[in-house]
Design a protein around this motif. Structure first.
Motif, PDB file in Angstrom:
ATOM      1  N   THR A 269      29.370   5.972  35.885  1.00 52.51           N
ATOM      2  CA  THR A 269      28.887   5.511  37.043  1.00 52.51           C
ATOM      3  C   THR A 269      27.376   5.110  37.241  1.00 52.51           C
TER       4      THR A 269
ATOM      5  N   PRO B 271      23.979   8.481  31.305  1.00 54.45           N
ATOM      6  CA  PRO B 271      25.318   8.778  30.897  1.00 54.45           C
ATOM      7  C   PRO B 271      25.836   9.798  32.114  1.00 54.45           C
ATOM      8  N   SER B 272      24.868  10.037  32.933  1.00 53.37           N
ATOM      9  CA  SER B 272      25.453  10.951  34.207  1.00 53.37           C
ATOM     10  C   SER B 272      25.944  10.034  35.331  1.00 53.37           C
ATOM     11  N   ILE B 273      26.391  10.925  36.386  1.00 52.64           N
ATOM     12  CA  ILE B 273      27.149  10.084  37.616  1.00 52.64           C
ATOM     13  C   ILE B 273      25.789   9.867  38.584  1.00 52.64           C
TER      14      ILE B 273
ATOM     15  N   THR C 210      25.591   7.701  42.140  1.00 49.44           N
ATOM     16  CA  THR C 210      26.344   7.203  43.171  1.00 49.44           C
ATOM     17  C   THR C 210      25.676   7.495  44.523  1.00 49.44           C
TER      18      THR C 210
ATOM     19  N   ASP D 190      24.016  13.633  38.886  1.00 54.21           N
ATOM     20  CA  ASP D 190      24.260  14.944  38.258  1.00 54.21           C
ATOM     21  C   ASP D 190      23.654  15.024  36.847  1.00 54.21           C
TER      22      ASP D 190
ATOM     23  N   TYR E 243      35.450  17.178  32.482  1.00 50.63           N
ATOM     24  CA  TYR E 243      36.243  15.994  32.139  1.00 50.63           C
ATOM     25  C   TYR E 243      36.555  16.082  30.709  1.00 50.63           C
TER      26      TYR E 243
ATOM     27  N   GLU F 224      32.474  10.129  47.028  1.00 47.79           N
ATOM     28  CA  GLU F 224      31.866   9.198  46.122  1.00 47.79           C
ATOM     29  C   GLU F 224      31.791   9.882  44.588  1.00 47.79           C
ATOM     30  N   TYR F 225      31.217  11.249  44.699  1.00 48.28           N
ATOM     31  CA  TYR F 225      31.316  12.006  43.598  1.00 48.28           C
ATOM     32  C   TYR F 225      32.647  12.088  42.766  1.00 48.28           C
TER      33      TYR F 225
ATOM     34  N   ALA G 125      33.714   9.097  40.867  1.00 51.33           N
ATOM     35  CA  ALA G 125      32.982   9.002  39.573  1.00 51.33           C
ATOM     36  C   ALA G 125      33.640  10.136  38.605  1.00 51.33           C
TER      37      ALA G 125
ATOM     38  N   ALA H   4      36.996   8.993  37.519  1.00 50.71           N
ATOM     39  CA  ALA H   4      36.666   8.187  36.344  1.00 50.71           C
ATOM     40  C   ALA H   4      36.411   8.471  35.121  1.00 50.71           C
ATOM     41  N   ARG H   5      35.541   9.450  35.069  1.00 55.55           N
ATOM     42  CA  ARG H   5      35.166  10.494  33.880  1.00 55.55           C
ATOM     43  C   ARG H   5      36.593  10.948  33.271  1.00 55.55           C
TER      44      ARG H   5
END
Lengths: 440, 181
Positions: free
Chosen positions: A276, A295-297, A299, A315, B80, B118-119, B122, B125-126
C-alpha cells in the motif's frame, strides 16, 4: 467587564502571557484557551413572534441556545429564571434585569413570515454588563423548512462575536450509517446537520462503504465502496447524488481518499501486490502520481490547508507512525514520537495541529499534536476511538467510538480540542467515519 | 445608537430536499455485488453453512474445497507471514485449484478489530497477497486469482477477545466458476 470575565476563566491566559489580570472595560469576549473552565452564562429569551411565527420563534431560540451551550463555552440560563420579558424587538433592553440573573450575553430576536411565506428573522447580541450591543443587528431570510439553518447561522454569529473565532454550527457531517450485528453489518453513506438533525441517506446498504470525505466547498464527497467487489474510490456530487469511480487500476485496491484544498487534487492509498502506497490524482484530468514507494504500509494521507504538505501514516520502522512529506512526495520526516501506534492523521483547518488516532496499551485515543510532533495531547480514551475530523473552525473534533464485545456498536462523538466537552452526537442507529463539512 | 440591519448573506436554502436518492433510487444504479453471484461461495455471514454446490464427499466440489482442503489460513497479530499450518493448507488449495481448472479464486484478507480502518485494509491486503504469492509459487496461474482486503469490516467472530481475534485474522480463498475476472 474584563475583570468579571477573568474571574470566570482559569487565569491561564494571564499566567501564560505573564500579565496580571487587570480589571478594565472591554468588549464581551471569551478568550478560548485551555483555561475556559466556567462557561459564560447567557440568555436567549424566546424570539418575538409576529404573525404565524409562534412555534418557529420558540424553536429557533431554543436551537441557538442549544448550539451555544453545546460548545461547553457557554451556559444557558433557564427561562424560568428570567425577570425581564422581551415582548418587542425594538424595546430597550432592561440590562439590570439580565444582570440580576447573571446573563453576560443576551440574544434577542424576532421572527416574522413575509407575504411570500418566507421566514424573516432578526437578531441582536448584547453585552449585558457593558450595556451595549455587540456587533450590529442582522436579518436573515429563508424558507420555513430552513429554520434550523437560520438558527445555526445566528448561533455562529453569536459565537464569533464573543469568541472572535469562526463558528461551526451551520455545517454538516457525512458519515457511515451502520445497522445489523457486528458480523453482518450493513453500511451506507448518510449526511446530516452537525447536530444530528436532517439525516439523508446517499447510498443504499447493498455495498460496503467506508470513510466519506467532503470537498473543500462541501459540494462533493469522496468515499470508498465495494460495489464492484473490490474497494474503489468514488466521487459523489452532493446535490445530484450522481457518482463516478475515480481509480480503476485493474488488480488494485484504492481507499482512504481526501481532497486537497483546491478541490481538484485528491490524495489516497493504492494497494498493488499487497503493498500500500500513497498516490495523488488530479480528478479533472484523471492523471495520478505515485508519492511513496516503500515496501511498508503508507496510508491515511491528509493535506495541509495550504496544500503544500501531506501527513500520513506508515509502518516503515516496524510500527505505525506519522510522517510529513511534500505534496509531491519525496523525503518524509517522522513526527510522532510517543509510545504506541499512530494512525489517521488529519491536518487542522487552521494548519497548526494534527489530530490522530493512537493505540497504546490496548486502548485507543484521539489526540492532537503540533505539526512538528511536539506537544502531543490525548483528548479521549476508550476501547476503540478512531478517525478524527475537524470542525470548520478547528475547535472541535468528531470521531468514531466503538464499544467492546459481541454487541459492540459504533457511534459518533465530539470533543473540544482542550479535551473537554465530550459528547455523543445523536444518530438513529450506529454511525462511524464522520467527516465534517466546511461552514455552509 | 442606531442599529443598522444588514441583509444576511444570501441564504440559498439548498432545498433541504437536496439529496433524496435514498436507498431505493440508488439500488437501481448499483451493480450487483461481485460476491452476490450464485456461483460464489460466501463463507461470511449466514451462508457459512450453505457451502455452495456439491457435498464434501465429492473431491471436485466447492464443499470439499472448503471443508476437506480448508479455505482459510490464520495469522498472528499484526503479521502476514504464513505459518507452517497455513502453508500446509495452501499446498492443498493449490493442488485442488490445479485439478479443478474451471474455478477462479478471490483471496480475501481480513484483520481483527484492533487497529484503524485504513491500516487494517492495508494489513488485510498483505495477508491476501501472501496467500496469492504462495499459490503462485505452487503453480496456480496468476490469471485465476484476485485479491481483496476487507480490513476489519467482515469479522466472523464478534467477541472482543483473542479467541475471536485469532479467527478473524485470516485470508479466505473464495472459489467460483467463471466469475468473469
Amino acid at each position: 467587564m474584563m475583570y468579571r470575565l477573568v474571574t470566570l476563566l482559569a487565569l491561564i491566559m494571564a499566567t501564560l502571557s505573564g500579565m496580571p489580570a487587570k480589571a478594565q472595560d472591554g468588549p464581551l469576549r471569551i478568550e478560548i484557551t485551555e483555561g475556559v473552565i466556567e462557561p459564560m452564562p447567557f440568555a436567549v429569551p424566546e424570539f418575538v413572534a409576529g404573525g404565524a411565527g409562534g412555534q418557529v420563534a420558540a424553536d429557533i431560540s431554543n436551537l441557538i441556545a442549544a448550539d451555544l451551550a453545546g460548545t461547553g463555552l457557554f451556559r444557558a440560563i433557564p427561562s424560568n429564571a428570567f425577570i425581564s420579558r422581551v415582548t418587542s424587538f425594538s424595546s430597550p433592553i432592561q440590562f439590570a434585569d439580565w444582570k440580576a440573573v447573571n446573563a453576560q450575553a443576551l440574544v434577542t430576536g424576532a421572527v416574522d413570515v413575509d407575504s411570500a411565506g418566507k421566514l424573516v428573522v432578526r437578531f441582536r447580541v448584547w453585552d449585558v454588563f457593558a450595556g451595549q450591543e455587540l456587533g450590529s443587528g442582522q436579518q436573515l431570510v429563508g424558507t420555513t423548512d430552513g429554520w434550523r439553518r437560520i438558527a445555526h447561522k445566528i448561533a455562529d454569529q453569536v459565537y464569533s462575536r464573543i469568541t472572535g473565532e469562526g463558528g461551526y454550527f451551520d455545517s454538516r457531517v457525512v458519515f457511515v450509517s451502520e445497522t445489523g450485528p457486528k458480523d453482518k453489518r450493513a453500511k451506507r453513506l448518510a449526511i446530516m446537520d452537525y447536530d444530528g438533525a436532517n439525516v439523508t441517506y446517499l447510498t443504499d446498504s447493498a455495498s460496503l462503504v467506508l470513510a466519506p470525505r467532503f470537498s473543500p466547498t462541501g459540494d462533493r464527497i469522496l468515499y470508498t465502496s465495494y460495489e464492484t467487489g473490490f474497494p474503489r474510490i468514488y466521487v459523489l456530487d452532493v446535490q445530484s447524488v450522481s457518482r463516478r469511480v475515480l481509480e480503476t487500476q485493474d488488480g488494485a485496491m484504492s481507499f482512504a481518499p481526501r481532497f486537497g484544498p483546491n478541490g481538484r487534487n485528491v490524495v489516497y492509498s493504492l494497494t498493488k501486490g499487497g503493498n500500500t502506497d500513497i498516490y495523488s490524482m488530479d480528478i479533472n484530468s484523471g492523471v495520478s502520481q505515485r508519492l511513496t514507494s516503500a515496501p511498508s504500509i503508507e496510508t491515511a494521507p491528509s493535506y495541509s490547508p495550504d496544500g503544500s504538505q501531506i501527513v500520513f501514516q506508515s509502518d516503515r520502522t516496524g510500527t505505525s507512525q506519522l510522517y510529513v512529506m511534500g505534496a509531491n512526495g519525496g523525503e518524509a520526516r517522522r513526527i510522532s514520537n510517543g509510545e504506541g501506534l499512530y494512525g489517521t492523521p488529519v491536518w487542522s483547518p487552521r494548519g497548526d495541529l494534527i489530530a490522530f488516532t493512537k493505540q497504546s496499551k490496548r486502548r485507543f485515543h484521539i489526540g492532537v499534536m503540533r505539526t512538528d510532533g511536539s506537544e502531543e495531547r490525548l483528548l479521549t480514551a476508550s476501547f476503540l476511538d478512531e478517525g478524527p475530523t475537524w470542525s470548520p473552525n478547528g475547535r472541535v473534533i468528531m470521531f468514531t467510538r466503538e464499544t467492546q464485545g459481541a454487541t459492540g456498536q459504533a457511534n459518533l462523538y465530539s470533543v473540544d480540542i482542550t479535551g473537554r466537552n465530550l459528547r455523543r452526537v445523536p444518530t438513529a442507529g450506529g454511525a462511524s467515519d464522520p467527516a465534517w463539512s466546511p461552514l455552509q | 445608537m442606531q442599529t443598522k440591519f444588514e441583509r444576511g448573506e444570501p441564504m440559498s436554502f439548498l432545498k433541504t430536499t437536496l439529496i433524496l436518492c435514498a436507498g431505493l433510487a440508488l439500488a437501481a444504479c448499483t451493480d450487483p455485488g461481485r460476491f452476490d453471484g450464485d456461483n460464489t461461495v460466501d463463507l461470511n455471514g449466514d451462508n457459512a453453512s450453505g457451502y455452495g454446490s456439491g457435498t464434501a464427499s465429492d473431491p471436485s466440489s466447492p464443499a470439499y474445497f472448503q471443508q476437506a482442503v480448508g479455505d482459510r489460513v490464520l495469522f498472528v497479530i499484526d503479521t502476514y507471514t504464513l505459518t507452517d499450518i497455513a502453508r500446509n493448507t495452501l499446498d492443498g488449495q493449490a493442488r485442488w485449484l490445479l485439478a479443478n481448472t474451471d474455478y477462479q479464486a478471490v483471496i480475501e484478507g481480513h484483520a481483527d478489530e484492533q487497529g484503524t480502518r485504513e491500516y487494517n485494509l492495508a494489513l488485510g491486503a498483505r495477508r491476501a497477497n501472501s496467500v496469492q504469492e504462495y499459490l503462485l509459487s505452487q503453480g496456480v496461474p496468476a490469471s485465476r486469482m484476485r485479491v481483496v482486503s476487507y480490513g476489519k469490516e467482515r469479522p466472523i467472530e464478534i467477541c472482543s477477545d483473542e479467541s475471536c481475534y485469532a479467527q478473524n485474522r485470516r485470508a479466505v480463498t473464495v472459489i467460483s466458476i467463471g466469475a468473469g475476472m
